[in-house]
Motif scaffolding. Structure first.
Motif, short mmCIF file in Angstrom:
data_model
loop_
_atom_site.label_atom_id
_atom_site.label_comp_id
_atom_site.label_asym_id
_atom_site.label_seq_id
_atom_site.Cartn_x
_atom_site.Cartn_y
_atom_site.Cartn_z
N MET A 1 0.85 -1.20 0.00
CA MET A 1 0.00 0.00 0.00
C MET A 1 0.88 1.25 0.00
SD MET A 1 -3.04 0.96 2.65
CE MET A 1 -4.01 2.44 2.41
N ASP A 2 0.52 2.25 -0.82
CA ASP A 2 1.32 3.46 -0.94
C ASP A 2 1.23 4.31 0.32
OD1 ASP A 2 2.09 2.86 -3.51
OD2 ASP A 2 0.34 3.83 -4.41
N GLU A 3 2.36 4.94 0.62
CA GLU A 3 2.38 5.87 1.75
C GLU A 3 1.55 7.11 1.42
OE1 GLU A 3 6.31 6.51 3.73
OE2 GLU A 3 7.03 5.55 1.89
N PRO A 4 0.91 7.71 2.41
CA PRO A 4 0.20 8.97 2.15
C PRO A 4 1.19 10.08 1.82
CG PRO A 4 0.20 8.44 4.49
CD PRO A 4 0.75 7.24 3.80
N LEU A 5 0.73 11.06 1.07
CA LEU A 5 1.61 12.14 0.63
C LEU A 5 2.17 12.93 1.80
CD1 LEU A 5 -0.22 13.55 -2.53
CD2 LEU A 5 1.93 12.30 -2.45
N ASP A 6 1.44 12.99 2.90
CA ASP A 6 1.91 13.76 4.06
C ASP A 6 3.24 13.23 4.58
OD1 ASP A 6 -0.32 15.27 3.84
OD2 ASP A 6 -1.45 14.24 5.42
N GLU A 7 3.47 11.93 4.41
CA GLU A 7 4.71 11.34 4.91
C GLU A 7 5.86 11.48 3.92
OE1 GLU A 7 4.11 7.36 6.15
OE2 GLU A 7 2.35 7.81 7.40
N ILE A 8 5.53 11.76 2.67
CA ILE A 8 6.56 11.91 1.63
C ILE A 8 7.00 13.36 1.49
CG2 ILE A 8 7.07 11.58 -0.82
CD1 ILE A 8 5.02 9.34 -0.86
N LEU A 9 6.04 14.27 1.57
CA LEU A 9 6.31 15.69 1.36
C LEU A 9 6.49 16.40 2.69
CD1 LEU A 9 3.58 16.33 -1.37
CD2 LEU A 9 5.96 15.65 -1.71
N ASP A 10 7.33 17.41 2.71
CA ASP A 10 7.56 18.17 3.93
C ASP A 10 6.95 19.57 3.80
OD1 ASP A 10 9.29 19.52 2.25
OD2 ASP A 10 11.07 18.48 2.99
N ASP A 11 7.29 20.45 4.72
CA ASP A 11 6.71 21.79 4.73
C ASP A 11 7.10 22.62 3.51
OD1 ASP A 11 5.60 21.15 7.13
OD2 ASP A 11 7.17 22.11 8.34
N ARG A 12 8.20 22.25 2.89
CA ARG A 12 8.65 23.01 1.72
C ARG A 12 7.65 22.92 0.58
NH1 ARG A 12 13.60 21.73 -2.10
NH2 ARG A 12 13.75 23.70 -3.21
N PHE A 13 6.96 21.80 0.48
CA PHE A 13 5.96 21.64 -0.58
C PHE A 13 4.86 22.69 -0.45
CE2 PHE A 13 1.79 19.84 -1.77
CZ PHE A 13 1.99 19.75 -3.14
N GLY A 14 4.43 22.95 0.77
CA GLY A 14 3.39 23.95 0.99
C GLY A 14 3.83 25.34 0.55
N GLN A 15 5.08 25.68 0.85
CA GLN A 15 5.59 27.00 0.46
C GLN A 15 5.72 27.12 -1.05
OE1 GLN A 15 6.15 29.72 2.45
NE2 GLN A 15 6.43 30.73 0.47
N LEU A 16 6.24 26.06 -1.69
CA LEU A 16 6.40 26.09 -3.14
C LEU A 16 5.05 26.15 -3.84
CD1 LEU A 16 9.26 23.45 -3.57
CD2 LEU A 16 9.45 25.94 -3.71
N SER A 17 4.07 25.42 -3.32
CA SER A 17 2.73 25.45 -3.91
C SER A 17 2.10 26.83 -3.74
CB SER A 17 1.84 24.40 -3.25
OG SER A 17 2.36 23.11 -3.43
N LEU A 18 2.35 27.44 -2.61
CA LEU A 18 1.82 28.78 -2.36
C LEU A 18 2.44 29.79 -3.32
CD1 LEU A 18 0.00 30.52 -0.56
CD2 LEU A 18 1.96 30.85 0.97
N ASN A 19 3.73 29.65 -3.58
CA ASN A 19 4.39 30.55 -4.53
C ASN A 19 3.77 30.44 -5.93
OD1 ASN A 19 6.11 31.34 -2.51
ND2 ASN A 19 7.78 29.97 -3.13
N VAL A 20 3.47 29.20 -6.33
CA VAL A 20 2.86 28.98 -7.65
C VAL A 20 1.46 29.57 -7.70
CG1 VAL A 20 1.94 27.21 -9.18
CG2 VAL A 20 4.24 26.96 -8.24
N SER A 21 0.69 29.38 -6.65
CA SER A 21 -0.68 29.88 -6.64
C SER A 21 -0.72 31.41 -6.63
CB SER A 21 -1.44 29.33 -5.43
OG SER A 21 -0.85 29.76 -4.22
N LYS A 22 0.27 32.03 -6.00
CA LYS A 22 0.32 33.49 -5.96
C LYS A 22 0.77 34.07 -7.30
CE LYS A 22 1.18 34.25 -1.02
NZ LYS A 22 2.16 34.75 -0.01
N SER A 23 1.73 33.42 -7.93
CA SER A 23 2.28 33.94 -9.20
C SER A 23 2.34 32.81 -10.22
CB SER A 23 3.67 34.53 -8.97
OG SER A 23 3.65 35.53 -7.99
N PRO A 24 1.20 32.42 -10.77
CA PRO A 24 1.19 31.28 -11.71
C PRO A 24 1.90 31.57 -13.03
CG PRO A 24 -0.97 32.33 -11.61
CD PRO A 24 -0.15 32.95 -10.53
N LEU A 25 2.15 32.84 -13.33
CA LEU A 25 2.84 33.17 -14.58
C LEU A 25 4.34 33.30 -14.40
CD1 LEU A 25 0.36 35.80 -16.10
CD2 LEU A 25 0.55 33.36 -16.59
#
Length: 538
Positions: A1-25
């Motif tokens: 069974m695959d691990e949940p994403l929470d265990e694979i990704l760390d806090d950096r993913f949230g920051q990088l995703s936020l950067n993309v959502s703020k400036s998608p261009l």
């Protein structure tokens, strides 16, 4: 069974995703996010976490929504699927990428066909892909690598040599950069020919009989006939070589040597003026010579580096509409140009005309309402003059277009273009470009009558005593100029109106305002100049 994403990704993913959502261009934010996800997925293996793989796929697809012309990232995504053993997904990734480029990307075709050479076993399926690629990018100036791959596969997979020779003979006539290597192959084949009957694989029997005077089915000695036939073939090859060489050098020296950028550039990248000029001349050359396939291909090539320049999208769409009356393709081109171009007003105007031709009124209204929603209700407050000018031109164009074809109340906006214009003009000296704005509106002879401009612009300014304009020579010059070029009035009526209506109004203004009318009279009404000085008491 695959691990949940929470265990694979760390806090950096949230920051990088936020950067993309703020400036998608901002492409750099997407790059950081993708690099992070691929790092988490490494080393790549077939048993990769399914949730993480779906996240990577969705990220790539979202990236292509904002940057549809990124060739290298399209290849990276397809190679990712290939490395994971997902051959079907690899094909889908390449097909989708090619569709975004209207099948006109040489780089995508090369990478796709390299993988197809390895994974496609069925010869007919593979050659169908090569034939499609040939029809799309075969005329590309740098398509030599594609033709080499095509010929190699024909040599490896075809028992009969005839098809290989047919394709090679076709390549000899193409003005491509690496043309000489194909002539070397052709001459080697001529040298290796040992039977006079083999000449028919390179030249039709009728041409051999008519041009070389050789009877393939005759009883004469075959050895001398073979040597004579090979001599003729070398001669014809040399003549063709000289013609193609001239065309290649012409294209290279005039255009290709001045084009350095062959890939999509970000919105922040400026292309040199000389390179833009070279592309423009290259496209004109293709259009004037009537090479429709080559023109299509060169437009697709030019779209990559010039994607953020409105002129290339407009030129492409205009060519499609004028040459083929292909409004559907023109609509697709303009829609993509509307997404990528820095300046959008002229693209929107042309797109609206195209939508009217196609009867796609729902999208027409949608574009107008979306534009108003983007600009907001206080567009007149912006300090960006070009932004306001674009909005005003688009609004007035749409109002005129829709008012002539649809009943009142069709649009969902609350303010007309004139109201927005007057709000902007009310700022007077506090906003830049007021005189240019007034001049722009006065030059719209076909859109607005003199009476309409008077009732909505000039008279309200006079009635409300906006001194910034009343003391401005440019305002009165534009007013007189618009009256003078009124097509609905006679020569005497226009003179009478200016002398009896406008002269008295200007007489009570400052000297600067009077100078505008005097300048107008000197240019258009010199016979009334004395009256002008008399009324102004100068």
């Amino acid at each position: 069974m695959d691990e949940p994403l929470d265990e694979i990704l760390d806090d950096r993913f949230g920051q990088l995703s936020l950067n993309v959502s703020k400036s998608p261009l901002a492409l750099s934010h997407w790059e950081e996010l993708l690099n992070y996800l691929l790092e988490r997925a490494s080393p790549l293996k077939k048993l990769i976490n399914s949730h993480l793989l779906e996240l990577i796929r969705d990220t790539y697809k979202s990236l292509f929504t904002y940057f549809p012309l990124l060739e290298n990232y399209s290849i990276d995504y397809a190679l990712l699927e290939y490395k994971l053993g997902n051959i079907k997904e690899m094909h889908m990734a390449f097909v989708s990428a090619l569709q975004r480029h209207n099948n006109g990307s040489l780089l995508l075709w090369l990478e796709y066909l390299k993988l197809c050479n390895e994974v496609v076993i069925n010869h007919k399926q593979l050659f169908r892909k090569y034939e499609l690629a040939e029809s799309c990018i075969g005329l590309h100036f740098y398509s030599g690598e594609f033709w080499e791959m095509y010929l190699d596969q024909l040599r490896l997979r075809c028992v009969d040599k005839r098809r290989y020779l047919v394709v090679l003979r076709k390549v000899l006539e193409l003005p491509i950069y690496s043309y000489s290597k194909f002539y070397a192959q052709w001459l080697n084949i001529i040298d290796e020919t040992t039977d006079v009957r083999q000449l028919t694989m390179m030249v039709s029997e009728a041409d051999i009989d008519r041009k070389m005077k050789i009877k393939i089915r005759g009883r004469g000695r075959k050895g001398p006939q073979l040597q004579e036939g090979k001599t003729h073939l070398r001669k014809f090859t040399k003549e063709l070589y000289m013609v193609v060489q001239y065309r290649v050098l012409e294209i290279y020296n005039l255009f290709e040597s001045n084009i350095k950028t062959h890939y999509y550039c970000s919105a922040e990248t400026l292309i040199e003026k000389g390179e833009i000029s070279a592309w423009w001349r290259y496209l004109e050359y293709s259009i004037n010579n009537g090479f429709d396939k080559l023109t299509h291909l060169n437009f697709q090539r030019a779209l990559l580096p010039l994607a953020h320049y409105e002129m290339i999208w407009i030129k492409y769409a205009m060519w499609l509409m004028q040459q083929f009356e292909d409004f559907v393709s023109a609509k697709s081109v303009l829609a993509l140009g509307l997404q990528l171009s820095h300046k959008k007003t002229k693209i929107i105007e042309l797109l609206c005309g195209c939508l009217i031709k196609l009867g796609d009124y729902d999208q027409l209204f949608s574009i107008f309402n979306q534009a108003q929603a983007v600009f907001g209700n206080n567009i007149e407050e912006t300090d960006d003059f070009e932004l306001f000018s674009d909005y005003l031109q688009f609004t007035m164009f749409m109002e005129k277009c829709i008012s002539e074809n649809f009943p009142a109340g069709t649009l969902s906006h609350s303010e007309t273009g004139f109201k927005v214009l007057m709000k902007r003009l009310s700022y007077g000296e506090n906003k830049r470009g007021q005189e240019e704005l007034l001049h722009m509106v006065c030059q719209m002879y076909k859109r607005f009558s003199r009476r309409s401009l008077e009732e909505n612009v000039f008279l309200p300014i006079i009635d409300q005593n906006w001194t910034y304009y009343l003391d401005n020579a440019k305002f009165w010059y534009e007013y007189c100029h618009r009256v003078w070029f009124d097509q609905d009035s006679s020569y005497l009526e226009k003179r009478r109106y200016i002398v009896k209506k406008l002269f008295p109004l200007v007489a009570s203004q400052k000297l600067a305002a009077k100078e505008g009318v005097i300048s107008f009279c000197e240019s258009y009404m010199p016979e009334d100049l004395d009256v002008c000085f008399q009324v102004f008491k100068l």
